[in-house]
Write an enzyme that holds these catalytic residues in place. Structure first.
Site, short mmCIF file in Angstrom:
data_model
loop_
_atom_site.label_atom_id
_atom_site.label_comp_id
_atom_site.label_asym_id
_atom_site.label_seq_id
_atom_site.Cartn_x
_atom_site.Cartn_y
_atom_site.Cartn_z
N THR A 72 -5.61 1.42 -5.64
CA THR A 72 -5.20 0.02 -5.46
C THR A 72 -5.89 -0.90 -6.46
O THR A 72 -5.26 -1.79 -7.04
CB THR A 72 -5.52 -0.49 -4.05
N HIS A 114 -1.52 3.31 4.73
CA HIS A 114 -2.52 4.05 3.95
C HIS A 114 -2.69 5.43 4.57
O HIS A 114 -2.68 5.58 5.79
CB HIS A 114 -3.86 3.30 3.94
N ASP A 149 1.72 -0.26 -4.90
CA ASP A 149 0.51 -0.08 -5.71
C ASP A 149 0.42 1.29 -6.38
O ASP A 149 -0.03 1.40 -7.52
CB ASP A 149 -0.77 -0.43 -4.92
N HIS A 150 0.85 2.34 -5.68
CA HIS A 150 0.77 3.70 -6.21
C HIS A 150 1.47 4.64 -5.25
O HIS A 150 1.95 4.20 -4.21
CB HIS A 150 -0.70 4.14 -6.42
N GLU A 186 0.82 -1.20 0.00
CA GLU A 186 0.00 0.00 0.00
C GLU A 186 0.87 1.28 0.00
O GLU A 186 1.76 1.43 0.84
CB GLU A 186 -0.93 -0.01 1.23
C1 GP9 Z 1 -8.64 -0.64 0.44
C2 GP9 Z 1 -7.21 -0.54 0.11
C3 GP9 Z 1 -6.81 0.88 -0.12
O1 GP9 Z 1 -9.11 -1.92 0.55
O2 GP9 Z 1 -6.88 -1.36 -0.95
O3 GP9 Z 1 -7.31 1.39 -1.28
P1 GP9 Z 1 -6.75 2.72 -1.94
O4 GP9 Z 1 -7.39 3.88 -1.25
O5 GP9 Z 1 -5.28 2.76 -1.77
O6 GP9 Z 1 -7.15 2.59 -3.36
MN MN Z 2 -3.64 1.66 -2.29
#
Ligand code: GP9
Ligand code: MN
Length: 408
Positions: free
Chosen positions: A80, A195, A254-255, A38
């Site tokens: 994500t 996050h 992921d980003h 994340e």
């Molecule tokens: C939520 C997690 C975070 O289940 O994958 O999502 P994001 O806000 O990073 O897209």
């Molecule tokens: Mn994410």
């Protein structure tokens, strides 16, 4: 109807790059463990805060892995879920909205489905509500056999904070499920602790905060450090359980985690001025392939410019599954014929020599802005590729491709 699909097929076939024979099948019949980190950006790797590493475990692991230092995220508004879409389909997410919501009923030919034909069982692990990002529906379309979501975990006040279950207990409990999966398996893990807004309980702080004027940026490194610890314990447990040796690991970010709203603090921290050129380079995320017991081949260029679109063909080739005549926009990271190029979702791009972002063209080696005309051919190429991918999604074109698939 051939005319609808032929421009996509022609483009993909013209850009096909063969696997690296030395690594083709290197993970054949092994279990695959994919870990999506994340909000983890590449600049945390091998960086220290007050003399302490932010990612000590990943730094060590990278030394014994193929670590791709110029690997970019290509996500859009679906965050994500967009990275998951890229991973499992080698298609671009959409220019706006989240494809997981808007096109979950499409026909796809995703990795879980392809490898099921080779005897693989697939599972996704993520301790959030199963309907977040419409995952429960989309995972079925992508062919996942099983989704371990929030309700499969024992979650309480002790092991949850902020967005939910913390990464350390998440991996701990996940191993119990992993042990029960039919093998070989394809297991995708999605972390959560790092996050936004990057808050942790005091007891989970393993590194001090940095001291910019921006609390979000300061905290970010602590949550990244926490997830790194979760990974370490996950690996330790896999070793203790005797699973590690039979697995191949792909770990990627992921980003971004730090948005452009925090440019000031980032300038302070990195000691450089934020330009579209620098911001684009900050879109790199960690990416490594770890194969236990594998002697690293020295002929692999791990600084190749690449992105999440390349994950699927790389994975399939590692498993010994060919990708010729399949509709994938990415290219095997290990291919000797790889081009140095990656197109981001907004049409920005990075090649060996150029960076294009926010309408500005830069000469990459020194980050000097140059005449936009120098970027023009690649601007057009990126636009074309993104449009063709969008055409596949909007037109639900896999309805027509699947029957024509040729598998090696
Ligand atoms: C939520 C997690 C975070 O289940 O994958 O999502 P994001 O806000 O990073 O897209
Ligand atoms: Mn994410």
């Amino acid at each position: 109807d051939g005319s609808e699909t032929s421009d996509v097929e022609n483009y993909i076939n013209a850009n096909y790059q063969p696997p690296n024979v030395g690594l083709f099948g290197a993970a054949k019949n092994k279990n695959l463990i994919i870990i999506s980190l994340e909000s983890t950006q590449g600049f945390v790797i091998n960086r220290t805060i007050n003399g302490r590493e932010i990612t000590p475990f990943l730094n060590d692991l990278a030394k014994d892995s193929y670590y791709f230092s110029n690997f970019y995220h290509q996500t859009g508004q679906g965050k994500t879920s967009d990275s998951e879409f890229l991973l499992d389909n080698s298609l671009y997410p959409l220019p706006s909205g989240a494809v997981f919501f808007t096109h979950s009923q499409n026909e796809y030919y995703a990795t879980p489905e392809i490898i099921k034909e080779k005897g693989y069982y697939s599972a996704a692990f993520h301790a959030n509500n199963k309907s977040f990002w419409n995952r429960d529906i989309m995972y079925r379309s992508l062919g996942y056999d099983k989704f371990f979501s929030e309700s499969d975990y024992e979650i309480n006040d002790e092991n949850a904070y902020n967005w939910g279950m913390k990464d350390i207990p998440f991996f701990e409990q996940s191993v119990e499920y992993l042990k029960m999966l039919p093998q070989p398996f394809y297991a995708k893990f999605i972390t959560l602790s790092n996050h936004h807004p990057f808050i942790l309980e005091e007891e989970d702080h393993m590194i001090g905060e940095v001291s910019t004027n921006d609390r979000t940026v300061n905290r970010y490194f602590q949550t990244v450090r926490y997830t790194d610890e979760a990974l370490k314990r996950f690996f330790d447990k896999l070793i203790r359980e005797g699973l590690y040796e039979d697995c191949v690991f792909i770990i990627y970010g992921d980003h971004y985690g730090i948005s452009e709203n925090h440019n000031k603090a980032m300038e302070q921290l990195m000691g450089i001025k934020m330009t579209p050129y620098v911001s684009t380079q900050l879109q790199r995320v960690p990416m490594l392939v770890h194969i236990p017991g594998h002697t690293e081949r020295k002929d692999i260029n791990t600084s190749v410019v690449s992105g999440q679109i390349d994950l699927m063909p790389t994975i399939l080739h590692l498993l010994g599954i060919g990708t010729k005549n399949t509709i994938q926009f990415g290219h095997d990271l290990f291919s000797k014929e790889r081009e140095n190029a990656v197109f981001l979702r907004d049409g920005s791009f990075i090649t060996e020599e150029l960076v294009y972002a926010k309408g500005k063209c830069y000469y990459k080696p020194d980050g000097i802005e140059i005449d936009k005309e120098a970027c023009r051919p690649v601007i057009e190429r990126a636009k074309k590729e993104l449009e063709l991918s969008d055409k596949v999604v909007y037109g639900d074109l896999f309805r027509f491709f699947v029957e024509k698939d040729v598998k090696e």
